[in-house]
Scaffold this motif. Structure first.
Motif, mmCIF file in Angstrom:
data_model
loop_
_atom_site.group_PDB
_atom_site.id
_atom_site.type_symbol
_atom_site.label_atom_id
_atom_site.label_comp_id
_atom_site.label_asym_id
_atom_site.label_seq_id
_atom_site.Cartn_x
_atom_site.Cartn_y
_atom_site.Cartn_z
ATOM 1 N N LEU A 132 -9.039 -4.699 8.098
ATOM 2 C CA LEU A 132 -7.872 -5.245 8.789
ATOM 3 C C LEU A 132 -8.229 -5.714 10.194
ATOM 4 C CD1 LEU A 132 -5.134 -2.754 7.539
ATOM 5 C CD2 LEU A 132 -5.515 -5.118 6.794
ATOM 6 N N ARG B 124 1.219 -5.371 7.436
ATOM 7 C CA ARG B 124 1.045 -3.983 6.999
ATOM 8 C C ARG B 124 2.376 -3.328 6.652
ATOM 9 N NH1 ARG B 124 -2.776 -0.506 10.677
ATOM 10 N NH2 ARG B 124 -2.241 0.976 9.068
ATOM 11 N N GLU C 217 3.378 -2.313 2.883
ATOM 12 C CA GLU C 217 3.685 -0.920 2.549
ATOM 13 C C GLU C 217 5.062 -0.785 1.909
ATOM 14 O OE1 GLU C 217 3.098 1.224 6.204
ATOM 15 O OE2 GLU C 217 0.914 0.911 6.136
#
Length: 188
Positions: free
Chosen positions: A122, A155, A159
């Protein structure tokens, strides 16, 4: 399954996920993954440098998709709008990959080594996005901040998508996360 059947890479990815889920990442060897996929261990290493890369093999494709989408955004777009466009574009890579992404995230969450590897990948994505934004004429610190914010949106949205059902596409979660970030920055 014959080792000459097509899609060895895909079979290796699926076999690895199954074995990591059954026995754990640390207890699974490349030879076991190859055997489950119906290929030789040598074939495994032609596709992946090590057993971690089975989970991270798509990172370069994801990074390139971000960079290409950022670069293709009209020069007049504000940095955050260019990032929003990149997020929309990248979401398409995950169409029909919800089950795989969910399994992959569960394996990564269970291993400190894999969580560290994910953070490294990342960080590379942020660095590449920052460079691309700079090439678009975005000055510092705006380029770095936009890249970091874009990754945070990705992110959080990812998620939420992985934790949710497969009926809602990733793009919806990314849009919601970006809207929440904009609202937070506006003090709403």
């Amino acid at each position: 399954m014959s080792r000459w059947e097509p899609n060895a890479r895909g079979r290796l990815e699926q076999a690895a996920l199954e074995l990591y889920g059954e026995h754990g990442y640390e207890q699974t060897a490349a030879a076991q993954i190859a055997a489950r996929a119906g290929v030789t261990e040598r074939t495994f290493f032609r596709h992946f440098a090590d057993k971690r890369e089975v989970l991270f093999g798509g990172a370069q494709q994801l990074e390139q998709a971000f960079v290409d989408a950022l670069a293709a955004t009209p020069a007049t777009a504000a940095p955050i709008d260019a990032m929003a466009s990149a997020l929309e574009s990248v979401a398409a890579l995950f169409a029909d990959r919800h089950a795989f992404a969910r399994q992959r995230q569960a394996v990564i969450a269970a291993s400190g080594e894999l969580r560290e590897r994910e953070l490294h990948k990342l960080a590379s994505l942020v660095a590449a996005s920052t460079v691309t934004l700079r090439e678009r004429g975005v000055s510092e610190p705006a380029a770095s901040l936009t890249a970091e914010a874009g990754l945070a949106v990705f992110r959080v949205g990812f998620e939420r998508w992985v934790a949710g059902d497969a009926d809602r596409p990733l793009a919806d979660h990314l849009r919601e996360s970006l809207a929440a970030l904009k609202a937070a920055l506006a003090g709403e």
